[in-house]
Scaffold this motif. Sequence first.
Motif, PDB file in Angstrom:
ATOM      1  N   TYR A   2       5.577 -12.496  -4.343  1.00 38.42           N
ATOM      2  CA  TYR A   2       5.050 -11.319  -5.007  1.00 38.42           C
ATOM      3  C   TYR A   2       3.800 -11.692  -5.791  1.00 38.42           C
ATOM      4  O   TYR A   2       3.624 -12.820  -6.218  1.00 38.42           O
ATOM      5  N   VAL A   3       2.949 -10.720  -5.968  1.00 37.47           N
ATOM      6  CA  VAL A   3       1.690 -10.926  -6.666  1.00 37.47           C
ATOM      7  C   VAL A   3       1.662 -10.019  -7.883  1.00 37.47           C
ATOM      8  O   VAL A   3       2.136  -8.887  -7.839  1.00 37.47           O
ATOM      9  N   ILE A   4       1.115 -10.502  -8.963  1.00 36.20           N
ATOM     10  CA  ILE A   4       0.948  -9.685 -10.168  1.00 36.20           C
ATOM     11  C   ILE A   4      -0.543  -9.537 -10.399  1.00 36.20           C
ATOM     12  O   ILE A   4      -1.243 -10.545 -10.480  1.00 36.20           O
ATOM     13  N   PRO A   5      -1.086  -8.362 -10.471  1.00 37.89           N
ATOM     14  CA  PRO A   5      -0.423  -7.069 -10.326  1.00 37.89           C
ATOM     15  C   PRO A   5      -0.089  -6.790  -8.866  1.00 37.89           C
ATOM     16  O   PRO A   5      -0.676  -7.371  -7.964  1.00 37.89           O
ATOM     17  N   ALA A   6       0.846  -5.889  -8.658  1.00 36.22           N
ATOM     18  CA  ALA A   6       1.217  -5.497  -7.295  1.00 36.22           C
ATOM     19  C   ALA A   6      -0.016  -4.903  -6.606  1.00 36.22           C
ATOM     20  O   ALA A   6      -0.745  -4.103  -7.189  1.00 36.22           O
ATOM     21  N   LEU A   7      -0.273  -5.331  -5.377  1.00 38.71           N
ATOM     22  CA  LEU A   7      -1.500  -4.949  -4.681  1.00 38.71           C
ATOM     23  C   LEU A   7      -1.365  -3.615  -3.954  1.00 38.71           C
ATOM     24  O   LEU A   7      -0.337  -3.321  -3.346  1.00 38.71           O
ATOM     25  N   THR A   8      -2.414  -2.827  -4.008  1.00 38.27           N
ATOM     26  CA  THR A   8      -2.490  -1.592  -3.241  1.00 38.27           C
ATOM     27  C   THR A   8      -2.673  -1.975  -1.773  1.00 38.27           C
ATOM     28  O   THR A   8      -3.461  -2.859  -1.448  1.00 38.27           O
ATOM     29  N   THR A   9      -1.925  -1.328  -0.890  1.00 43.03           N
ATOM     30  CA  THR A   9      -1.954  -1.681   0.528  1.00 43.03           C
ATOM     31  C   THR A   9      -1.922  -0.434   1.403  1.00 43.03           C
ATOM     32  O   THR A   9      -1.786   0.682   0.914  1.00 43.03           O
ATOM     33  N   LEU A  10      -2.030  -0.666   2.701  1.00 42.90           N
ATOM     34  CA  LEU A  10      -1.806   0.384   3.685  1.00 42.90           C
ATOM     35  C   LEU A  10      -0.462   0.125   4.347  1.00 42.90           C
ATOM     36  O   LEU A  10      -0.170  -0.995   4.758  1.00 42.90           O
ATOM     37  N   ARG A  11       0.350   1.155   4.436  1.00 43.26           N
ATOM     38  CA  ARG A  11       1.634   1.036   5.123  1.00 43.26           C
ATOM     39  C   ARG A  11       1.415   1.509   6.558  1.00 43.26           C
ATOM     40  O   ARG A  11       0.972   2.617   6.789  1.00 43.26           O
ATOM     41  N   ARG A  12       1.701   0.619   7.493  1.00 43.61           N
ATOM     42  CA  ARG A  12       1.529   0.938   8.913  1.00 43.61           C
ATOM     43  C   ARG A  12       2.899   1.003   9.573  1.00 43.61           C
ATOM     44  O   ARG A  12       3.718   0.118   9.367  1.00 43.61           O
ATOM     45  N   PRO A  13       3.136   2.022  10.383  1.00 44.72           N
ATOM     46  CA  PRO A  13       4.430   2.116  11.072  1.00 44.72           C
ATOM     47  C   PRO A  13       4.464   1.170  12.274  1.00 44.72           C
ATOM     48  O   PRO A  13       4.032   1.504  13.372  1.00 44.72           O
ATOM     49  N   PHE A  14       4.949  -0.055  12.062  1.00 46.04           N
ATOM     50  CA  PHE A  14       4.931  -1.062  13.122  1.00 46.04           C
ATOM     51  C   PHE A  14       5.779  -0.656  14.319  1.00 46.04           C
ATOM     52  O   PHE A  14       5.464  -0.998  15.457  1.00 46.04           O
ATOM     53  N   GLY A  15       6.854   0.067  14.100  1.00 44.23           N
ATOM     54  CA  GLY A  15       7.690   0.520  15.215  1.00 44.23           C
ATOM     55  C   GLY A  15       6.913   1.434  16.150  1.00 44.23           C
ATOM     56  O   GLY A  15       6.975   1.294  17.377  1.00 44.23           O
ATOM     57  N   ALA A  16       6.160   2.372  15.586  1.00 46.89           N
ATOM     58  CA  ALA A  16       5.361   3.288  16.403  1.00 46.89           C
ATOM     59  C   ALA A  16       4.260   2.535  17.146  1.00 46.89           C
ATOM     60  O   ALA A  16       3.982   2.813  18.317  1.00 46.89           O
ATOM     61  N   ALA A  17       3.648   1.559  16.493  1.00 50.15           N
ATOM     62  CA  ALA A  17       2.603   0.764  17.145  1.00 50.15           C
ATOM     63  C   ALA A  17       3.199  -0.055  18.290  1.00 50.15           C
ATOM     64  O   ALA A  17       2.593  -0.175  19.363  1.00 50.15           O
ATOM     65  N   ALA A  18       4.400  -0.609  18.096  1.00 51.38           N
ATOM     66  CA  ALA A  18       5.060  -1.378  19.150  1.00 51.38           C
ATOM     67  C   ALA A  18       5.412  -0.485  20.337  1.00 51.38           C
ATOM     68  O   ALA A  18       5.199  -0.865  21.499  1.00 51.38           O
ATOM     69  N   ARG A  19       5.928   0.714  20.065  1.00 52.30           N
ATOM     70  CA  ARG A  19       6.256   1.646  21.155  1.00 52.30           C
ATOM     71  C   ARG A  19       5.013   2.011  21.958  1.00 52.30           C
ATOM     72  O   ARG A  19       5.048   2.078  23.182  1.00 52.30           O
TER      73      ARG A  19
END
Length: 70
Positions: A2-19
């Motif tokens: 974990y990193v302090i402060p918590a980093l802003t990220t993009l959530r990617r739907p890996f299941g949909a990308a795999a399909r």
Amino acid sequence: MYVIPALTTLRRPFGAAAREGIRLLVHAIEEPETDLPLASEPPVELVVRASTAPPPTRKAPERGRRTASR
């Protein structure tokens, strides 16, 4: 880890990308003479955490006055 402060990220739907990848792979195997269809991009979600802050406010320079740049 974990990193302090918590980093802003993009959530990617890996299941949909795999399909989508499997769909394109099956198409390439079953129809090797045809072009691949366009891949669809699954939507991403911005996850705002503690590393994001509003932009700093700054005063506009007064008219007629120059600020020192050196």
